[in-house]
Design a protein around this motif. Sequence first.
Motif, short mmCIF file in Angstrom:
data_model
loop_
_atom_site.label_atom_id
_atom_site.label_comp_id
_atom_site.label_asym_id
_atom_site.label_seq_id
_atom_site.Cartn_x
_atom_site.Cartn_y
_atom_site.Cartn_z
N SER A 68 28.25 1.09 58.62
CA SER A 68 26.91 1.18 59.18
C SER A 68 25.97 1.96 58.26
O SER A 68 24.76 1.88 58.40
CB SER A 68 26.96 1.87 60.53
N GLY A 69 26.53 2.76 57.33
CA GLY A 69 25.70 3.57 56.45
C GLY A 69 25.27 4.89 57.05
O GLY A 69 24.60 5.67 56.40
N VAL A 70 25.65 5.15 58.29
CA VAL A 70 25.31 6.44 58.88
C VAL A 70 26.57 7.10 59.46
O VAL A 70 27.52 6.41 59.83
CB VAL A 70 24.27 6.32 60.02
N ALA A 71 26.57 8.42 59.47
CA ALA A 71 27.68 9.14 60.08
C ALA A 71 27.10 10.12 61.08
O ALA A 71 26.13 10.81 60.80
CB ALA A 71 28.47 9.88 59.01
N MET A 72 27.68 10.15 62.27
CA MET A 72 27.21 11.07 63.30
C MET A 72 27.93 12.39 63.17
O MET A 72 29.08 12.45 62.80
CB MET A 72 27.55 10.51 64.68
N ARG A 73 27.21 13.45 63.53
CA ARG A 73 27.88 14.73 63.52
C ARG A 73 28.13 15.16 64.95
O ARG A 73 27.25 15.12 65.79
CB ARG A 73 27.00 15.74 62.80
N ASP A 112 21.85 0.47 72.11
CA ASP A 112 20.91 0.73 71.02
C ASP A 112 21.26 -0.06 69.76
O ASP A 112 22.34 -0.63 69.64
CB ASP A 112 20.88 2.23 70.70
N THR A 113 20.29 -0.06 68.83
CA THR A 113 20.47 -0.79 67.58
C THR A 113 20.58 0.19 66.42
O THR A 113 20.20 1.35 66.52
CB THR A 113 19.27 -1.71 67.30
N LEU A 114 21.09 -0.34 65.33
CA LEU A 114 21.22 0.45 64.12
C LEU A 114 19.84 0.91 63.64
O LEU A 114 19.69 2.00 63.10
CB LEU A 114 21.92 -0.38 63.03
N ALA A 115 18.83 0.09 63.90
CA ALA A 115 17.47 0.43 63.48
C ALA A 115 17.03 1.76 64.12
O ALA A 115 16.37 2.58 63.49
CB ALA A 115 16.51 -0.69 63.86
N THR A 116 17.44 1.97 65.38
CA THR A 116 17.09 3.22 66.06
C THR A 116 17.67 4.42 65.31
O THR A 116 17.01 5.44 65.10
CB THR A 116 17.70 3.22 67.49
N LEU A 117 18.93 4.28 64.89
CA LEU A 117 19.58 5.38 64.17
C LEU A 117 18.92 5.59 62.81
O LEU A 117 18.74 6.72 62.37
CB LEU A 117 21.07 5.09 64.00
#
Lengths: 612, 360
Positions: A543-548, A565-570
């Motif tokens: 996804s290219g993002v990592a949550m903490r 939700d969508t990836l765009a939101t993140l």
Amino acid sequence: MNRFAALIDRLAYEPRRNGKIRLIADYFRHVPDLDRGWALAALTGALSFRNAKPGLIRQLIAERTDPVLFALSYDYVGDLSETVALMWPAPARPEGPSPQPSPRRGEGAGPASKALSPPGRGLGEGEARPDLGIPLSDVIHTLTHMGRTELPAVLAGLLDRLDETGRWALLKLITGSLRIGVSARLAKTAVAALGALTPDDIELVWPGLTPPYAELFAWAEGHGERPQTENPTPFRPVMLAHPLEAADRESLDPRDFRAEWKWDGIRIQAARAVDADGRSTTRLYSRTGEDISGAFPDLAEALAFEGAVDGELLILRQERVQSFNVLQQRLNRKAVSAKLITEFPAHIRAYDLLVDGTEDVRALPFDARRARLEALIATHPTDARLDLSPLVPFATWEELTAARADPATHGAGPDADAVEGVMLKRADSLYLPGRPKGPWWKWKRDPHSVDAVLMYAQRGHGKRSSYYSDYTFGVWTGDGELVPVGKAYFGFTDAELIEIDRFVRRNTVNRFGPVREVVHARDEGLVLEVAFEGLARSTRHRSGVAMRFPRIARLRWDKPPAEADTLATLEALLRTQGEVAADDDAGAESDGGGTAARPASRRAARRDREAS
Amino acid sequence: MRSAMRPEDLLRPTPRGLYSPAGDFFIDPVRPVPRALITHGHSDHARAGHGAVLATRQTLDIMAIRYGADFAGDTQAIAYGESVEVNGVKASFFPAGHILGSAQIRVEKNGCRIVASGDYKPGIDPTCVPFEPIGCDVFISEATFGLPVFRHPDPAGEIGKLVASLQLFPERTHIIGAYALGKAQRVIALLRAAGHDRPILLHGAMERLTAYYESEGIALGPVKLAREATPDELPGAVVIAPPSSLAEVWSRRFADPVTAFASGWMRIRARARQHGVELPLVISDHADWDDLQHAILATGCGELWVTHGQEDALVHWAGQAGLTARPLHLVGYGEEEAESGDAPATGKASGDAPAEGKPS
Ligand SMILES: [Zn+2]
Ligand SMILES: [Zn+2]
């Protein structure tokens, strides 16, 4: 070595913190002084000897086994040390009668009363190796005192004398990769469990001790004096805060409290002493008393005060506090190079004073300690990487709420990105070790949340081993696909765990070992409200993002997956964060246990905390 | 003068299992056949639905317990050391030391002797008659643990780990995953030999087989069904359950259990971790690497055929030992072990890759 090997073998499989403590304490109780002392040294990372490289181990096994059989075995097992430990051949035995049994040619010779046992291996007698009782202290002594050229022969000699588990333990020791989920703090807790001491009692004397710690064990078991350490800069157990809930806030009077920013760094204690001849000693300790001076020689050298300061370890560039991500890059390095020091200059932002000069001030109220701290910082050379964490002025909870929501305009200025909330400290609070309820509170910024769809579930460990309790969840891409964005294993209640577990079992579409893939279509699946502290870009995640610090906030049985939700939101959130991940719970709470040097274990440490 | 029999005419691999063209029978067929010789009662070797079955009395009993009395059209019992003629081929049964009633089957005709050993293990097992090497021209061996990393330790030492854990965690129930037939009863016998005399709690799946072992004179001490145990009996109790149940809802009745698993696979850490095991017990009913070599050499065979498991390594070794060796690529065996929930293999139809895949 046998008992030590058995201990770390068992520890490697034991998921529970209390289980580990019991196993280690039991070992300490039943093993004589010299060996248990060296075991404690191994568990606390206090051993130093020449490490063996994987190349040497490969070479040793190549000299002793068929290459085809080794290749097949290594491919099967997947771990070099383990493969070698398991297939290391028994050393040549002295010549003796070893009759090859002849097969039974006749038939009808009656039932198997005359069974032949296979040659060369008596059953029930274990491995036919000459000496299994080789003491751990001998092994350590040998490893410590050998020269570089002796290493191959010494190692082979030891491997010849040990059984499978012993060889595995030895190879893990000598390649420096014990990895059994035991921190130095945990090992010391096990020592404390031998008698009536607390782990902090052990921490206090620990810095002055060296292996094999006979006087420490004697003290812990109640038949020896407290070890007299000549340590001028001991670790002093830190004081911790409770999270502030809305209900707590209503019962508190703002006039009783002082507020500070809660910084997203690593809790650090700096102690410095000067002796009669003007020689100084400086020690930096993690939250749990781990001596981390070696990892920050630049900081240790720059300090010039006398006393002990409690504060946050941060990286500052052009006087701006950098994000935790940046700090982590320094923490991740093993070797401390000049380049690393220049690129990642370490600072202490001080918020408390434990010792002023040589005077212990922990029994003074917060306001008095704060006044002394301000005086100490004021006289400290300005370029010396020590500054004061400012107080956040407020008269009402509304004012503090506003400051916490927007630190940038309430005094934190450009450092606001490194603020993860506020700390509340009673003006009259004494500095007490541990986490007393009432004097100190941490009030973190509200976490972010998204609605995500459950994709995979994995069985948990320990108490949860029969539940699917580790969840991988995803959000929708522009192409209408679900892409995993994180994993969470807490946040839910016991009742919710049972509900999710039931859902997983009834909606499994695929199994991979302990992992189940569950149904996740637009009109079918389970939506989870996931709370998290921040986002970072990640090349490791698709996804290219990592949550903490993600956790399950709510189960949204009411919500169809299509509405998640969508990836765009993140990605939008990531942009508003300015690429700087806002928080990490570790912050002031970072659990030492070697974490300063190995941030990877922070997650484990945090998990422990959440579990308990 | 009779011409010498070629081994392939006496026994050969087929999709349904080992088949004897000369005697028109199968050994351990994986699909229903008119005439089957069965080595032992594990479900991958002993299947229901054959026309006629020749096996030891215990194997026949076990099949009846598992599949019902009418599991085959006709049955004939044979004792260890006895022989019968099947269409001109002489078949003799010898102990295999694997589980109760397990046998190696020697078939011979016109001077050619082949031993199909089924699953076997040399060594002492209080629950079955020990393995003995049988002379032959061709030896057919499994290779479940056919890698030099598999050297099974002394089982008493492994049980010692369990006993030590019971002492250290006396308030926790210890659940041991063990195959319902053979391993479960062996673990109980080993515990008794180690002095453990408390009642052992059983998962329902092992009740009848355990009672059968008792009825065959194998003393296993007090056992009772776990579901009938009262809450005060659970702390410090040993529960034996099929490996697959460890991860299932069944195990939830036990508060904070220690999960153990008795299997040769527990030698490999990745395997143990894959199963979420906290106390791996390396106790196997199969020959380990050394056992395989000794057993094969002790038969005096000139040729080795390898059925299932890690055949590459064993064939490689045999070649170096001067034997003619080849893998038979039989499929459908080793799945008794797959009951443990080795994920990729479970739930698939028989005939797929055998369960002894690489740990992922
Ligand atoms: Zn079997
Ligand atoms: Zn088998």
